[in-house]
Design a protein around this motif. Structure first.
Motif, PDB file in Angstrom:
ATOM      1  N   ASP A  81      51.377  35.365   2.336  1.00 40.55           N
ATOM      2  CA  ASP A  81      50.297  35.422   3.323  1.00 40.55           C
ATOM      3  C   ASP A  81      48.852  35.177   2.423  1.00 40.55           C
ATOM      4  O   ASP A  81      48.868  35.596   1.261  1.00 40.55           O
ATOM      5  CB  ASP A  81      50.108  36.662   3.868  1.00 40.55           C
ATOM      6  CG  ASP A  81      51.203  37.196   4.704  1.00 40.55           C
ATOM      7  OD1 ASP A  81      51.933  36.220   5.304  1.00 40.55           O
ATOM      8  OD2 ASP A  81      51.486  38.325   5.005  1.00 40.55           O
TER       9      ASP A  81
ATOM     10  N   THR B  39      48.062  36.442  10.023  1.00 42.17           N
ATOM     11  CA  THR B  39      48.082  36.090   9.030  1.00 42.17           C
ATOM     12  C   THR B  39      48.222  34.630   8.879  1.00 42.17           C
ATOM     13  O   THR B  39      49.093  33.850   9.679  1.00 42.17           O
ATOM     14  CB  THR B  39      49.198  36.722   8.193  1.00 42.17           C
ATOM     15  OG1 THR B  39      50.609  36.575   8.793  1.00 42.17           O
ATOM     16  CG2 THR B  39      49.017  38.200   7.954  1.00 42.17           C
TER      17      THR B  39
ATOM     18  N   ASN C 102      56.377  39.821  16.602  1.00 41.37           N
ATOM     19  CA  ASN C 102      55.742  38.524  15.747  1.00 41.37           C
ATOM     20  C   ASN C 102      56.103  37.000  16.275  1.00 41.37           C
ATOM     21  O   ASN C 102      57.076  36.929  16.910  1.00 41.37           O
ATOM     22  CB  ASN C 102      56.614  38.413  14.128  1.00 41.37           C
ATOM     23  CG  ASN C 102      56.263  39.575  13.388  1.00 41.37           C
ATOM     24  OD1 ASN C 102      55.282  39.948  13.345  1.00 41.37           O
ATOM     25  ND2 ASN C 102      57.200  40.220  12.736  1.00 41.37           N
TER      26      ASN C 102
ATOM     27  N   THR D  43      50.950  33.414  11.793  1.00 40.18           N
ATOM     28  CA  THR D  43      51.718  34.598  12.385  1.00 40.18           C
ATOM     29  C   THR D  43      51.010  35.489  12.914  1.00 40.18           C
ATOM     30  O   THR D  43      50.124  36.217  12.070  1.00 40.18           O
ATOM     31  CB  THR D  43      52.744  35.186  11.382  1.00 40.18           C
ATOM     32  OG1 THR D  43      53.668  33.908  10.961  1.00 40.18           O
ATOM     33  CG2 THR D  43      53.581  36.261  11.979  1.00 40.18           C
TER      34      THR D  43
ATOM     35  N   SER E 244      50.907  39.209  14.739  1.00 37.14           N
ATOM     36  CA  SER E 244      51.860  40.516  14.845  1.00 37.14           C
ATOM     37  C   SER E 244      51.261  41.220  15.681  1.00 37.14           C
ATOM     38  O   SER E 244      49.855  41.733  15.700  1.00 37.14           O
ATOM     39  CB  SER E 244      52.028  41.118  13.607  1.00 37.14           C
ATOM     40  OG  SER E 244      52.751  40.075  12.424  1.00 37.14           O
TER      41      SER E 244
ATOM     42  N   ARG F 172      54.554  43.907   8.950  1.00 32.26           N
ATOM     43  CA  ARG F 172      53.694  43.047   8.151  1.00 32.26           C
ATOM     44  C   ARG F 172      52.390  43.832   7.896  1.00 32.26           C
ATOM     45  O   ARG F 172      51.727  43.646   7.025  1.00 32.26           O
ATOM     46  CB  ARG F 172      53.447  41.742   9.033  1.00 32.26           C
ATOM     47  CG  ARG F 172      54.767  40.716   9.254  1.00 32.26           C
ATOM     48  CD  ARG F 172      54.061  39.600   9.920  1.00 32.26           C
ATOM     49  NE  ARG F 172      53.604  38.734   9.311  1.00 32.26           N
ATOM     50  CZ  ARG F 172      53.750  37.813   8.470  1.00 32.26           C
ATOM     51  NH1 ARG F 172      54.992  37.715   8.478  1.00 32.26           N
ATOM     52  NH2 ARG F 172      52.852  36.932   7.858  1.00 32.26           N
ATOM     53  N   GLN F 173      52.066  44.811   8.894  1.00 36.89           N
ATOM     54  CA  GLN F 173      51.007  45.682   8.493  1.00 36.89           C
ATOM     55  C   GLN F 173      51.079  47.149   9.005  1.00 36.89           C
ATOM     56  O   GLN F 173      51.497  47.499  10.049  1.00 36.89           O
ATOM     57  CB  GLN F 173      49.614  45.094   9.511  1.00 36.89           C
ATOM     58  CG  GLN F 173      48.430  46.147   9.415  1.00 36.89           C
ATOM     59  CD  GLN F 173      47.796  45.895   7.757  1.00 36.89           C
ATOM     60  OE1 GLN F 173      47.824  44.969   7.362  1.00 36.89           O
ATOM     61  NE2 GLN F 173      47.379  47.022   7.502  1.00 36.89           N
TER      62      GLN F 173
END
Length: 399
Positions: free
Chosen positions: A8, A32, A142, A158, A160, A177-178
């Motif tokens: 990222d 990202t 995603n 991407t 999310s 991812r987060q």
């Protein structure tokens, strides 16, 4: 030109919210952007090429093995259908020891299955009780969009999206991812299965694995509530992350039918000359012929599923094998798209040619007459494609 090799390179939030009550929740979106250089993509494509070289023969082995498995199972079932004898369920006959028997009748239990943790007890006659657990939790969705850049590099955006909802098991929020603000706790209770104790089919004992083969297809209604779900949390109308919904299903057939080897006063697998170990169990009073027919149908379905898996794996293998050509051509994005279309089409053609040949060779090995017919179809397909390829240039010349 930057080269993050898939890492990222930036992220941004949109409308994040905290964990407030509600039947559904929006945790916002997180975007990202990552980039990969042309040289890095070539390296990845070469690794994919090696994987493709392994997948192509691997898919061939799968296709060949599947045909042998299908034939062996079909022969075992045919052998069993000719050897089985239907016997009374009232008491085992020592003369049938080790022989393939068909027994059908009502089942009795000494002790009902019981979920002691949550005090859930099914009605009399139940053989199997299954607990299902749903947790209100964070879920990640995603969506990625990759754009080719001049020079062969790529840029991937991407997005999310985080929402809360009911789902069985626990979603691993550590892989989000987060992850910050979207942690899922470990549920207090997990899915479980409980079997009756002392289950007998007439004078025959039923083991736990045999009981476990019966489908739990009836919904348990909890005493006093008239509902089939128990809520574990503060307010079912305003669930919070970590709240649970627990439900149960149970197997309480009027009768059970078994085809297996008689072993003492119970049942065990029956070894066939074809090489399988037969043991069939179904709910209801089912004739032996119908049970064998159902098993043959299930075998045919599994054969086609594994064939499809083998074909898909082979296609992916060929696509990975040719992917470096597309990546090389991606220096000019429009050229890469054309090469990618051509290599995917070639992968499809090669798969369409190879898969039937492998299946045909397998059938030649296991069932020669059918194998010859399948090979004839594959050869005819190859001949037709070759004729079309030869005819196309001739038509262009005439035009």
């Amino acid at each position: 030109m930057s080269d993050n090799s898939g890492r990222d390179s930036g992220g941004s939030w949109a409308n994040p919210v905290g964990d407030t009550p509600g039947s559904s929740g929006d945790g916002g979106t997180f975007t990202t952007t990552s980039s990969q250089s042309w040289l890095s993509r070539i390296g990845s494509a070469l690794v994919g090429l090696l994987i493709g070289l392994a997948m192509i023969p691997g898919s061939g082995v799968l296709l060949f093995w599947n045909e042998g498995r299908a034939v062996q199972t079909a022969r075992s079932l045919t052998e069993g259908a000719g050897a089985v004898r239907s016997v009374p369920a009232d008491r085992p006959d020592a003369a049938n020891e080790g022989k393939l028997v068909h027994v059908s009748g009502p089942v009795r239990v000494t002790q009902l299955p019981f979920d002691a943790e949550l005090d859930a007890k099914p009605p009399n006659g139940t053989l199997r009780l299954v607990r299902h657990v749903e947790m209100f939790q964070w879920q990640e969705e995603n969506q990625s969009e990759t754009r080719n850049r001049l020079g062969g590099g790529t840029e991937t955006v991407t997005t999310s999206t985080y929402r809360r909802g009911w789902q069985e098991g626990r979603v691993d929020s550590g892989r989000f991812r987060q992850g910050e603000g979207h942690q899922n706790p470990t549920p207090r209770y997990a899915a479980a299965s409980f079997n009756a104790q002392g289950a007998t089919l007439g004078g025959f004992r039923l083991s736990d694995p045999q009981i476990g083969g019966l489908p739990a297809d009836q919904t348990l209604t909890l005493p006093g509530s008239g509902e089939g779900t128990r809520y574990i949390g503060n307010d079912p109308n305003n669930p919070r992350v970590g709240d649970l919904r627990v439900s149960w299903r149970y197997a309480r057939p009027d009768a059970v039918s078994v085809i297996a080897a008689q072993v003492g006063d119970g049942f065990g697998p029956y070894a066939t000359n074809a090489g399988d170990r037969l043991q069939l169990i179904q709910s209801g009073s089912v004739p032996a012929a119908a049970m064998f027919q159902q098993a043959q149908d299930d075998n045919a379905t599994m054969t086609w599923i594994l064939r499809l898996v083998g074909v898909v794996v082979m296609f992916i293998g060929w696509a990975l094998l040719f992917n470096p050509l597309k990546v090389l051509a991606d220096v000019l994005p429009f050229l890469g798209s054309l090469v990618g279309f051509g290599t995917n089409a070639l992968a499809g053609v090669l798969t369409a040619l190879m898969a039937p040949v492998i299946i045909g060779v397998a059938w030649l090995f296991y069932r020669p007459l059918v194998g010859i017919a399948i090979l004839a179809v594959g050869i005819g397909l190859a001949y037709g494609i070759t004729r079309l390829r030869r005819r196309a240039p001739q038509q262009e010349k005439l035009a």
